[in-house]
Write an enzyme that holds these catalytic residues in place. Structure first.
Site, PDB file in Angstrom:
ATOM      1  N   ARG A  33       0.829   0.367  -6.804  1.00  0.00           N
ATOM      2  CA  ARG A  33       1.165   1.763  -7.120  1.00  0.00           C
ATOM      3  C   ARG A  33       1.537   2.586  -5.881  1.00  0.00           C
ATOM      4  O   ARG A  33       2.190   3.622  -6.001  1.00  0.00           O
ATOM      5  CB  ARG A  33       0.042   2.410  -7.933  1.00  0.00           C
ATOM      6  CG  ARG A  33       0.178   2.067  -9.413  1.00  0.00           C
ATOM      7  CD  ARG A  33      -1.042   2.415 -10.200  1.00  0.00           C
ATOM      8  NE  ARG A  33      -2.038   1.381 -10.078  1.00  0.00           N
ATOM      9  CZ  ARG A  33      -3.319   1.522 -10.359  1.00  0.00           C
ATOM     10  NH1 ARG A  33      -3.775   2.669 -10.774  1.00  0.00           N
ATOM     11  NH2 ARG A  33      -4.146   0.507 -10.222  1.00  0.00           N
ATOM     12  N   GLU A  69     -17.129  -4.353  -5.192  1.00  0.00           N
ATOM     13  CA  GLU A  69     -18.463  -4.309  -5.798  1.00  0.00           C
ATOM     14  C   GLU A  69     -18.930  -5.743  -6.112  1.00  0.00           C
ATOM     15  O   GLU A  69     -20.057  -6.124  -5.843  1.00  0.00           O
ATOM     16  CB  GLU A  69     -18.395  -3.472  -7.074  1.00  0.00           C
ATOM     17  CG  GLU A  69     -19.763  -3.066  -7.582  1.00  0.00           C
ATOM     18  CD  GLU A  69     -19.669  -2.245  -8.856  1.00  0.00           C
ATOM     19  OE1 GLU A  69     -18.548  -1.825  -9.220  1.00  0.00           O
ATOM     20  OE2 GLU A  69     -20.719  -2.045  -9.488  1.00  0.00           O
TER      21      GLU A  69
HETATM   22  P1  AMP Z   1     -10.721   1.796  -3.544  1.00  0.00           P
HETATM   23  O1  AMP Z   1     -10.441   0.621  -2.660  1.00  0.00           O
HETATM   24  O2  AMP Z   1     -12.075   1.732  -4.189  1.00  0.00           O
HETATM   25  O3  AMP Z   1     -10.488   3.116  -2.833  1.00  0.00           O
HETATM   26  O4  AMP Z   1      -9.721   1.711  -4.764  1.00  0.00           O
HETATM   27  C1  AMP Z   1      -8.414   2.093  -4.595  1.00  0.00           C
HETATM   28  C2  AMP Z   1      -7.464   1.279  -5.410  1.00  0.00           C
HETATM   29  O5  AMP Z   1      -7.961   0.928  -6.694  1.00  0.00           O
HETATM   30  C3  AMP Z   1      -6.205   2.076  -5.626  1.00  0.00           C
HETATM   31  O6  AMP Z   1      -5.104   1.248  -5.293  1.00  0.00           O
HETATM   32  C4  AMP Z   1      -6.222   2.489  -7.074  1.00  0.00           C
HETATM   33  O7  AMP Z   1      -4.965   2.219  -7.636  1.00  0.00           O
HETATM   34  C5  AMP Z   1      -7.305   1.640  -7.728  1.00  0.00           C
HETATM   35  N1  AMP Z   1      -8.340   2.427  -8.423  1.00  0.00           N
HETATM   36  C6  AMP Z   1      -9.654   2.495  -8.093  1.00  0.00           C
HETATM   37  N2  AMP Z   1     -10.346   3.279  -8.920  1.00  0.00           N
HETATM   38  C7  AMP Z   1      -9.458   3.757  -9.819  1.00  0.00           C
HETATM   39  C8  AMP Z   1      -9.553   4.660 -10.946  1.00  0.00           C
HETATM   40  N3  AMP Z   1     -10.707   5.244 -11.318  1.00  0.00           N
HETATM   41  N4  AMP Z   1      -8.425   4.928 -11.627  1.00  0.00           N
HETATM   42  C9  AMP Z   1      -7.240   4.367 -11.254  1.00  0.00           C
HETATM   43  N5  AMP Z   1      -7.091   3.526 -10.230  1.00  0.00           N
HETATM   44  C10 AMP Z   1      -8.191   3.209  -9.508  1.00  0.00           C
END
Ligand code: AMP
Length: 172
Positions: free
Chosen positions: A60, A97
């Site tokens: 994305r 996680e």
């Molecule tokens: P993080 O590494 O936990 O910051 O997760 C970021 C990535 O996971 C991004 O590329 C987002 O597209 C996806 N992502 C994580 N949580 C969500 C959420 N609640 N809604 C949509 N996309 C998420």
């Protein structure tokens, strides 16, 4: 920050697993007004003179990173999932996680363009963005800032990124 971008984001409870509220950006992408507004607003977040090139995180981050690069007259570097890039790569593996994930970049991706703006759709725990920043440093680049459409401020994403400035269009 609250703005009209928020009205195009749809909450999908319990996706992809129970307890997660997924922020669905497809209504934003489907709207000519919303899509243009989001790219225009991303362009305003960070001074374009402060970076040479835009890196987007699969997948994305590609959606927003490429039109932003085109608009600002910059090039684009893909940060991809493992095994997708055909040339020599550098990789970073980070904790999820449950289990781990890996991101990759071409080793010559930043030749002559050291200062990088990193783009993704959403900052949650910050693990993906931190890995992307580490990847850029590993190949000799300088991550200048992170630009995101959405930031989940109830998660410690910013803390995970240390000194890297984080800019987002909407915070939940
Ligand atoms: P993080 O590494 O936990 O910051 O997760 C970021 C990535 O996971 C991004 O590329 C987002 O597209 C996806 N992502 C994580 N949580 C969500 C959420 N609640 N809604 C949509 N996309 C998420």
């Amino acid at each position: 920050m609250s703005n009209s971008i928020e009205s195009y984001i749809r909450d999908i409870p319990d996706f992809p697993k129970p307890g997660i509220v997924f922020k669905d950006i497809t209504p934003l992408l489907a709207s000519p007004k919303g899509l243009k507004l989001s790219v225009d607003m991303l362009a305003e977040l960070v001074d374009p003179d402060s970076y040479d090139i835009i890196a987007g995180i699969e997948s994305r981050g590609f959606i927003f990173g490429v039109p932003l690069a085109t608009m600002l007259g910059k090039g684009f570097v893909p940060i991809r999932k493992p095994g997708k890039l055909p040339f020599t790569t550098e990789s970073v593996t980070y904790e999820l996680e449950y289990g781990t994930d890996t991101v990759e970049i071409h080793t010559d991706a930043l030749d002559g363009n050291p200062r990088v703006l990193i783009v993704d759709d959403l900052l949650a725990t910050g693990g993906t963005m931190a890995a992307a920043a580490e990847l850029i440093r590993k190949i000799g680049g300088v991550p200048v800032a992170a630009a995101l459409v959405i930031e989940l401020s109830f998660l410690p994403g910013r803390a995970k990124l240390g000194d890297l400035p984080v800019h987002s269009l909407i915070t939940f």
